[in-house]
Design a protein around this motif. Sequence first.
Motif, PDB file in Angstrom:
ATOM      1  N   GLY A 131     -42.671  80.282 -52.498  1.00  0.00           N
ATOM      2  CA  GLY A 131     -43.540  81.450 -52.577  1.00  0.00           C
ATOM      3  C   GLY A 131     -44.975  81.176 -52.173  1.00  0.00           C
ATOM      4  N   GLU A 132     -45.285  79.939 -51.814  1.00  0.00           N
ATOM      5  CA  GLU A 132     -46.645  79.620 -51.387  1.00  0.00           C
ATOM      6  C   GLU A 132     -46.828  80.003 -49.925  1.00  0.00           C
ATOM      7  OE1 GLU A 132     -49.621  75.721 -51.027  1.00  0.00           O
ATOM      8  OE2 GLU A 132     -47.819  75.644 -52.287  1.00  0.00           O
ATOM      9  N   ARG A 133     -47.943  80.642 -49.634  1.00  0.00           N
ATOM     10  CA  ARG A 133     -48.232  81.082 -48.268  1.00  0.00           C
ATOM     11  C   ARG A 133     -48.554  79.879 -47.400  1.00  0.00           C
ATOM     12  NH1 ARG A 133     -52.566  85.867 -46.729  1.00  0.00           N
ATOM     13  NH2 ARG A 133     -52.188  85.883 -44.457  1.00  0.00           N
ATOM     14  N   ILE A 134     -47.798  79.691 -46.330  1.00  0.00           N
ATOM     15  CA  ILE A 134     -47.965  78.506 -45.495  1.00  0.00           C
ATOM     16  C   ILE A 134     -48.411  78.837 -44.071  1.00  0.00           C
ATOM     17  CG2 ILE A 134     -46.280  77.149 -46.790  1.00  0.00           C
ATOM     18  CD1 ILE A 134     -44.261  77.761 -44.536  1.00  0.00           C
ATOM     19  N   ALA A 135     -48.237  80.112 -43.635  1.00  0.00           N
ATOM     20  CA  ALA A 135     -48.560  80.453 -42.245  1.00  0.00           C
ATOM     21  C   ALA A 135     -48.594  81.966 -42.072  1.00  0.00           C
ATOM     22  CB  ALA A 135     -47.533  79.825 -41.294  1.00  0.00           C
ATOM     23  N   GLU A 136     -48.878  82.373 -40.819  1.00  0.00           N
ATOM     24  CA  GLU A 136     -48.813  83.775 -40.433  1.00  0.00           C
ATOM     25  C   GLU A 136     -47.945  83.885 -39.184  1.00  0.00           C
ATOM     26  OE1 GLU A 136     -52.860  84.851 -39.807  1.00  0.00           O
ATOM     27  OE2 GLU A 136     -53.245  85.261 -41.948  1.00  0.00           O
TER      28      GLU A 136
END
Length: 341
Positions: free
Chosen positions: A269-274
């Motif tokens: 659930g951790e934001r790693i990219a777009e």
Amino acid sequence: MSEFKRYKLNPETLLYELEKVSPKSRALKLALLVLSSIALSFVYFWLATAVFGFELPKTVWLKMSNARWTSRIELMNRQLDVYDATLDGLGVRDDEIYRNIFGMNPIPSEVRNAGFGGVNRYDYLDILPENSILKKTAVRLDILTKKTYVQSKSLDEVEAMSRKAGDMASCIPAVPPIAPEEGTYRLSSSFGYRSDPITRVSKMHTGFDFACKPGNPVYATGDGVVESVSFELFGYGNSVIIDHGFGYKTRYAHLKTVLVGEGMKVRRGERIAESGNSGRSTGPHLHYEVMYRGKYVNPYNYFDMDMPLDEYRSMVAKSSAESENITEENFRATLKRGASR
């Protein structure tokens, strides 16, 4: 030397008369007797061994002793048969069950049999005949000992991995890599063979494509460590690979922005990219892959796009808070180390 006296019966007078025997005559007779005994002994042994095929007593004793030791070695080999079969069965269960449960690769046969070929390790046994049961047993016992050691080390690895089994549930990539919000994405291509959108040639598609606007948040689907971050003009473009342990890895490709670096620990659930449109791409989308023990598997088997959006957002918020706490703790620890100097 005095003469030897003896009495001898006279057949004419029927009386015992004294007879004197010289020492030389007596010694000669004794010597003849000894020589005759030796000659008869040689003749006896020659007849017994060469003519009648009898064996010498020492030979018989040696053969009996050899038969006893051969019986013991044969009994040992029957026991080694049982141990070898048991060890082989344990190796099969180890590769197909124990190691498989935790996503560990099976031990190659060349590793299980390592060190048995090549240099002659048994030159000290060259004095024995090639087909000697003792030589074969010694070699077999050595091989079995090495195989047992390899199996023991493997079980130690499985035990160490089983202690981390509680982390396994959070490491498996079990959620979608983007928020399952209707209207923000479209499943444009699934796992399997398809017509390549550029070459129009049938080709294996090793992942899942989520068509979405550039800049859409991309989240880690399981706890792990960032193995690699790549920036390519072609191919996957900007991409991230996360190693989740237990045999699992995930790839996030064609990204616009990468928010993590190699070696970083990430949580589910951790934001790693777009998402973006980098590399070999015909439109903005996220290409997502799941690899298990080095092989591509269908990502659709590992996530549920019907997952409630509130539940997904709650997971993202929790992961974000934990990540901030970890970052703050690391920052404080760094300041503390600096002050102590």
